[in-house]
Design an enzyme around this catalytic site. Structure first.
Site, PDB file in Angstrom:
ATOM      1  N   HIS A   1       1.029  -1.617   0.026  1.00  0.00           N
ATOM      2  CA  HIS A   1       0.029   0.158  -0.544  1.00  0.00           C
ATOM      3  C   HIS A   1       0.511   1.238   0.133  1.00  0.00           C
ATOM      4  CE1 HIS A   1       1.049   0.501   3.747  1.00  0.00           C
ATOM      5  NE2 HIS A   1       0.584  -0.424   4.453  1.00  0.00           N
TER       6      HIS A   1
ATOM      7  N   GLU B   1      -2.645  -6.879   7.609  1.00  0.00           N
ATOM      8  CA  GLU B   1      -0.484  -6.908   8.622  1.00  0.00           C
ATOM      9  C   GLU B   1      -1.029  -7.669  10.260  1.00  0.00           C
ATOM     10  OE1 GLU B   1       2.184  -7.005   8.366  1.00  0.00           O
ATOM     11  OE2 GLU B   1       3.223  -5.015   7.913  1.00  0.00           O
TER      12      GLU B   1
END
Length: 379
Positions: A187, A261
């Site tokens: 990202h 994550e």
């Protein structure tokens, strides 16, 4: 956690021989009590012997990841045991590359022994193999639903992923078939990444630069084309990056919780130094032990288990396709680790920039390769 001596029990099966096939492998400590690792996977249509070799390979890879040097392999396949012991020749074309791959893994250990055991003494691996074949039934149901969607007048055909052809395997890998290619996009920038703070399950938005990085990555991916789908972590920094890519590609987006994550628990939002000062002993151990979770969080081993499950599902659901996966540092490193077949040291030594692209490929015969790591040339 490193284990010098381990026991690997592996099995594979096929419902039809050839037919829907899967393998299972369990790695035990030398006491044959503690289970250190489990592996299972549905591998599509294959024979019993191919599935058994795949189970052996998975067990040896897991042993290597644990840092083992002495491995005792126990299997109820007389064929695999005799061939790996050098007493029988490998003649079947489908098994030659698998046997070669297994031998390369064996060469990485100090000592490996092979012992035949009766099936009733291999029940753990047998159970895992059957669970893998059961997974295949579920994948078939999902695939049938997708195929129905592509022909239903109520669902636009362009919303269903296509199985596009990926490039052939590099000749030195020995892998066969068309791989599922994973284009792994980290990202874009957030405020926490600017400040170099642990950013796990927190949900900071992209900065203005982060949005620009996402747009440039999307333009790069659109130029590549032939993308079947975009899959993303549920966190907003990844979803916003994925939405930019999907818009440029005109491809569907799917949220996969397994791509989230690492949960850094009580260290969320802290810098490296702040976490080390808060829990000096634990933090130092955590940096070298993937089985150790952050306080109130999860371990890298736990991340590996869920990311590997995502990998297995994608290879089964999108055979031969190119997929964009938008995720975070740890899941992307884990997928590269799985593709390279290396231990957890990669997690601590590999650097990934914001909005960088890496590419890993996973083949139907169990082979894998890494074609690109941390490309930022488009930013």
């Amino acid at each position: 956690m490193t284990e010098r001596e381990v026991i690997v029990e592996a099995d594979g099966g096929s419902r039809g021989n050839p037919g829907p096939a899967g393998y299972g492998a369990a790695v035990y400590a030398a006491d044959h009590v503690r289970v250190l690792a489990e592996r299972r996977e549905f591998i599509g249509i294959a024979t019993n012997n191919v599935a058994e070799y795949r189970g052996l390979i998975a067990g040896l890879e897991a042993a290597a990841e644990l840092g083992a040097q002495v491995v005792a392999v126990r299997m109820d396949s007389k064929l695999v045991v005799e061939q790996m012991s050098g007493r029988w020749k490998v003649k079947h074309e489908a098994m030659i590359p698998l046997a070669d791959r297994a031998r390369r893994l064996v060469a990485g250990f100090e000592r490996v022994s092979f012992t035949w055991i009766p099936r009733n003494q291999n029940s753990h691996a047998d159970r895992l193999a059957n669970e893998a074949m059961d997974d295949g039934t579920l994948l078939d149901e999902v695939r049938t639903a997708r195929e129905t969607a592509t022909t239903s007048p109520s669902v636009p055909v362009d919303q269903a992923p296509s199985a596009v052809a990926a490039q052939p395997a590099p000749g030195w890998t020995g892998a066969t078939g068309r791989p599922t290619r994973l284009l792994l996009l980290r990202h874009g920038q957030t405020e926490l990444s600017v400040q170099r703070r642990y950013s796990g399950r927190g949900n900071p938005p992209l900065t203005e630069l982060g949005r620009e990085q996402a747009a440039r990555a999307a333009k790069m991916l659109a130029a590549k084309g032939d993308i079947a789908a975009v899959l993303t972590s549920p966190l907003s920094r990844a979803r916003d990056t994925a939405d930019a890519a999907a818009g440029a590609l005109d491809a569907p987006v799917t949220v996969l919780d397994g791509l989230i994550e690492t949960d850094f628990g009580d260290w969320e939002g802290l810098t490296f130094r702040e976490a080390a000062e808060r829990d000096p002993e634990l933090h130092a151990r955590w940096l070298g032990d993937p089985s150790l979770p952050a306080p109130g969080g999860e371990s890298f081993d736990q991340v590996r288990a869920r990311v590997d499950a995502v990998r297995r599902d994608l290879v089964g659901l999108y055979p031969g396709a190119n997929l964009v996966l938008v995720s975070h540092v740890t899941p992307i490193k884990t997928l590269l680790q799985l593709a390279l077949g290396v231990g957890p040291s990669l997690l601590y030594r590999l650097h990934l920039d914001l909005a960088s692209l890496s590419i890993a490929e996973f083949y139907p015969d169990g082979g894998s390769s890494v074609r690109l790591v941390n490309d930022t040339s488009y930013l």
